[in-house]
Design a protein around this motif. Structure first.
Motif, PDB file in Angstrom:
ATOM      1  N   PRO A   1       0.879  -1.222  -0.010  1.00 51.73           N
ATOM      2  CA  PRO A   1       0.094  -0.058   0.000  1.00 51.73           C
ATOM      3  C   PRO A   1       0.869   1.364  -0.008  1.00 51.73           C
ATOM      4  O   PRO A   1       2.201   1.197   0.296  1.00 51.73           O
ATOM      5  CB  PRO A   1      -0.760  -0.140   1.271  1.00 51.73           C
ATOM      6  CG  PRO A   1       0.018  -0.774   2.153  1.00 51.73           C
ATOM      7  CD  PRO A   1       0.844  -1.904   1.261  1.00 51.73           C
TER       8      PRO A   1
ATOM      9  N   CYS B   1      -2.534  -2.068  -5.221  1.00 52.53           N
ATOM     10  CA  CYS B   1      -3.181  -1.157  -4.259  1.00 52.53           C
ATOM     11  C   CYS B   1      -2.562   0.181  -4.408  1.00 52.53           C
ATOM     12  O   CYS B   1      -3.204   1.184  -4.119  1.00 52.53           O
ATOM     13  CB  CYS B   1      -3.335  -1.645  -2.881  1.00 52.53           C
ATOM     14  SG  CYS B   1      -1.913  -2.335  -2.082  1.00 52.53           S
TER      15      CYS B   1
ATOM     16  N   GLU C   1      -5.255   2.921  -5.053  1.00 50.06           N
ATOM     17  CA  GLU C   1      -5.446   4.229  -3.978  1.00 50.06           C
ATOM     18  C   GLU C   1      -5.096   5.437  -4.610  1.00 50.06           C
ATOM     19  O   GLU C   1      -5.795   6.347  -4.531  1.00 50.06           O
ATOM     20  CB  GLU C   1      -4.739   3.813  -2.777  1.00 50.06           C
ATOM     21  CG  GLU C   1      -4.921   4.796  -1.514  1.00 50.06           C
ATOM     22  CD  GLU C   1      -4.090   4.430  -0.283  1.00 50.06           C
ATOM     23  OE1 GLU C   1      -4.361   5.066   0.656  1.00 50.06           O
ATOM     24  OE2 GLU C   1      -3.386   3.313  -0.352  1.00 50.06           O
TER      25      GLU C   1
END
Length: 201
Positions: A26, A57, A61
Motif C-alpha cells: 500500500p 493497491c 489507491e
C-alpha cells in the motif's frame, strides 16, 4: 485527445527496500499526501474525463484519490499492473543475487514474464484505452515500468530501442494525439510535491 500518465505515490516497498513489481504494497502516509497534492493539481489544471488504473493497491489507491477529487469515473485494468517479476516480488534488494535476473528481453523472471511480454501487454491495453476514449482527456494511473512502456508505445519506438523514461512518485506526464501528430506537453512533473514540508520528505 490528451493523455495523462501518472505514477502512484510512495509505497511501503520504498521504505522496506524490497523489489516491488507484482508485490502488492500500500501507499505510505507520505504517498497518500503526494497523491492528494497530485489530485488537486490535476483537477485544477487538467481535469480528466475518465481514469484508468492498475489494480495493484498502490496505484488503485492513488487513482481513487484522483477520482474522488476530480469526479472522473474510474476503471481498473489488470493489464496496467507492473512488470511481473515472479519470485523476486517482495525480495529485499540485498538478497536478489539468490534469484535469476533476466539479462535479455526474452528471458522471463521465474514464475513471471519477460520484458517483451510486458511491453506487448502494455501495448494491448493502451490500444484498447485509446480506442475507447477518442477525443477525451484520459488519465492512466500506473507504475514506473508501465509508464516507461506507455511512453515508448506513444513514441512508436521499437522493442530493441533502449531509452529510459524515469517517473518520480506521483510524477505526471501530459501527451496529446492531434490527428497524425503526437505532442509532448511535459514529462515527469512532480512540482506539486514541493508543497510537502522537507521534514516530511
Amino acid at each position: 485527445m490528451q493523455i495523462l500518465l501518472i505514477r502512484h505515490g510512495q509505497s511501503e516497498a520504498d521504505i522496506l527496500n524490497v523489489h516491488e513489481g507484482r508485490a502488492d504494497y500500500p501507499l505510505t502516509g507520505l504517498g497518500r499526501e503526494q497523491a492528494i497534492l497530485m489530485a488537486k493539481r490535476v483537477t485544477e489544471d487538467y481535469r480528466p474525463d475518465v481514469i484508468y488504473a492498475s489494480t495493484l493497491c498502490r496505484a488503485s489507491e492513488t487513482a481513487s484519490i484522483l477520482s474522488k477529487a476530480s469526479g472522473a469515473p474510474l476503471n481498473f485494468e489488470d493489464k496496467l499492473r507492473e512488470h511481473d517479476n515472479g519470485v523476486l516480488a517482495g525480495v529485499p534488494f540485498e538478497e536478489e543475487k539468490k534469484y535469476f535476473i533476466p539479462k535479455t528481453m526474452y528471458e522471463r523472471f521465474e514464475k513471471g514474464e519477460s520484458a517483451i511480454e510486458f511491453r506487448m501487454r502494455v501495448e494491448s491495453i493502451f490500444s484498447k484505452i485509446l480506442t475507447e476514449c477518442c477525443e477525451q482527456r484520459i488519465a492512466i494511473v500506473a507504475h514506473g515500468g508501465v509508464i516507461h512502456c506507455l511512453l515508448r508505445s506513444f513514441f512508436k519506438m521499437g522493442v530493441h530501442i533502449e531509452f529510459s523514461f524515469p517517473t518520480g512518485d506521483t510524477g505526471i506526464h501530459l501527451l496529446e494525439i492531434k490527428g497524425a501528430k503526437r505532442i509532448i506537453h511535459f514529462l515527469n512533473d512532480t512540482s506539486h510535491t514541493a508543497a510537502i514540508p522537507s521534514t516530511v520528505k
